[in-house]
Design a protein around this motif. Structure first.
Motif, mmCIF file in Angstrom:
data_model
loop_
_atom_site.group_PDB
_atom_site.id
_atom_site.type_symbol
_atom_site.label_atom_id
_atom_site.label_comp_id
_atom_site.label_asym_id
_atom_site.label_seq_id
_atom_site.Cartn_x
_atom_site.Cartn_y
_atom_site.Cartn_z
ATOM 1 N N GLU A 216 -1.441 -8.731 -7.004
ATOM 2 C CA GLU A 216 -2.603 -8.052 -6.521
ATOM 3 C C GLU A 216 -3.526 -8.779 -5.912
ATOM 4 O O GLU A 216 -3.908 -9.739 -6.761
ATOM 5 N N CYS A 243 -8.997 -3.427 -5.035
ATOM 6 C CA CYS A 243 -7.767 -3.898 -5.138
ATOM 7 C C CYS A 243 -7.031 -2.947 -4.164
ATOM 8 O O CYS A 243 -7.016 -1.788 -4.098
ATOM 9 N N GLN A 245 -4.171 -0.393 -2.380
ATOM 10 C CA GLN A 245 -3.213 0.119 -2.737
ATOM 11 C C GLN A 245 -2.503 0.643 -1.552
ATOM 12 O O GLN A 245 -2.896 0.730 -0.354
ATOM 13 N N LYS A 249 -5.269 3.604 0.116
ATOM 14 C CA LYS A 249 -6.144 3.736 -0.964
ATOM 15 C C LYS A 249 -6.470 2.538 -1.576
ATOM 16 O O LYS A 249 -5.999 1.352 -1.383
ATOM 17 N N THR A 250 -7.668 2.592 -2.326
ATOM 18 C CA THR A 250 -8.323 1.283 -2.758
ATOM 19 C C THR A 250 -8.494 1.462 -4.393
ATOM 20 O O THR A 250 -9.309 2.600 -4.653
ATOM 21 N N HIS A 251 -8.129 0.859 -4.993
ATOM 22 C CA HIS A 251 -8.534 0.877 -6.609
ATOM 23 C C HIS A 251 -9.876 -0.047 -6.813
ATOM 24 O O HIS A 251 -10.083 -1.093 -6.467
ATOM 25 N N ARG A 253 -12.815 -1.148 -9.540
ATOM 26 C CA ARG A 253 -13.371 -1.208 -10.768
ATOM 27 C C ARG A 253 -14.910 -1.674 -10.834
ATOM 28 O O ARG A 253 -15.185 -2.418 -10.270
ATOM 29 N N GLN A 296 -13.530 3.027 -13.706
ATOM 30 C CA GLN A 296 -12.163 2.726 -12.727
ATOM 31 C C GLN A 296 -11.800 4.107 -11.939
ATOM 32 O O GLN A 296 -11.506 5.096 -12.533
ATOM 33 N N ARG A 298 -9.820 5.470 -7.857
ATOM 34 C CA ARG A 298 -9.036 5.054 -6.579
ATOM 35 C C ARG A 298 -10.085 6.059 -5.493
ATOM 36 O O ARG A 298 -10.259 7.312 -5.887
#
Length: 322
Positions: A216, A243, A245, A249-251, A253, A296, A298
């Motif tokens: 990742e 991060c 996805q 999409k974006t993760h 945190r 966290q 998305r």
């Protein structure tokens, strides 16, 4: 040679060079491998310290230890004279001699600068003048005739603050290595709050990690949240990690950390994510022995959200677009 003042004396700001500044400049110069490099570092350091004194007189916060010019490795390998201004970025402070019509601006200083102040340093190293300011450069020789007054830099800061407050932080640009000046590497901000660690190397803005047999790519930046005397004059650090996805999409945190000598977050500090309507989406609150809190989630491309850090009756909100 004929020296032309370009009417700089009409708005230049004379300042004394303190003995402490000369001592620091000589200390840094003594660490260099050649007399030429020593002379360069000496003048660069004096220019930075003169501008630092001026900005402190103008009640503008600075942070010497977070500046590249205060990193011995960066001093050795680059011609830099930057001064970190928390919440804005780095200001380049370029020295010139008394009989010079132009100021040298090395290419390594053309990026990640909020502006350039030219400092004229007397041969005695006892006196200096702030000759003027420009907000950007694209040449290695800057004509002194192009300088605006030093006070123009104060106006420039006000415009930067207004501009950053009026538009959301674009997280998609972070993946391309484009960052707002107020968002810095975690290492740079940590070193700025822990001077004894300031000799560490800057970490990458983007890195890879192995997770469940897959790689990742994570992009990370941080910003200080200053609550003043509410938290013993020690700001909190908000870290944003991204991060990418599948399916756009974006993760994301979010982490909130104490800084300085604070080992734990003040109990009751809140970290909140708000959706584009202002409604609470996620929330975390520090307990009595939390050294950080995190959230966290998305999001999808072009989605807008806000992050609020609150303590007692004070809150700081940052708006983002993915």
């Amino acid at each position: 040679m004929t020296y032309t003042t370009y009417n700089l004396d009409n708005f230049s700001v004379p300042l004394p060079i303190a003995q402490a500044a000369r001592t620091t400049a000589q200390k840094f110069a003594n660490q260099q491998p050649t007399p030429e490099k020593a002379a360069q570092v000496r003048l660069n350091t004096l220019a930075v310290l003169v501008v630092n004194d001026y900005l402190q007189m103008m009640d503008i916060e600075t942070n010497l230890s977070a500046s590249d010019s205060w990193n011995p490795v960066m001093r050795l390998f680059a011609d830099i004279a930057d001064l970190a201004i928390p919440g804005f970025g780095s200001l380049e402070c370029r020295p010139v001699g008394v009989l010079e019509n132009t100021c040298a601006v090395p290419p390594e200083t053309w990026e990640e600068r909020i502006g350039y102040i030219v400092v004229q340093i007397d041969e005695s190293l006892l006196e200096a003048k702030l000759l003027g300011f420009v907000d950007s450069v694209d040449t290695e020789e800057l004509s002194l005739s192009k300088l605006k007054s030093p006070e123009a830099f104060i106006e420039h800061l006000a415009k930067l603050k207004l501009s950053s407050a009026s538009k959301p932080v674009n997280l998609s640009q972070w993946f391309a290595g484009i960052f707002e000046s107020s968002w810095q590497t975690v290492e740079a901000l940590w070193n700025s709050q822990e001077p004894e660690l300031a000799y560490g190397f800057r970490g990458p803005e983007t890195f890879e990690q192995e997770t469940s047999h897959r790689t990742e790519t994570i992009t990370r930046r941080a910003k200080l949240m200053d609550f003043g005397i509410q938290i013993a004059d020690k700001p909190l650090m908000l870290i944003v990690e991204l991060c990418p996805q599948a399916n756009e999409k974006t993760h994301i945190r979010l982490q909130l950390h104490p800084t300085g000598k604070l080992n734990f977050l003040p109990p009751g500090v809140q970290l909140t994510v708000l959706d584009d309507s202002g409604a609470v989406f996620l929330e975390a609150q520090a307990r009595s022995a939390d050294n950080y809190i995190q959230l966290q989630f998305r999001g999808v491309t072009k989605e807008i959200f806000s992050v609020r850090v609150a303590f007692n009756d004070i809150s700081i909100t940052e708006q983002f677009v993915i």
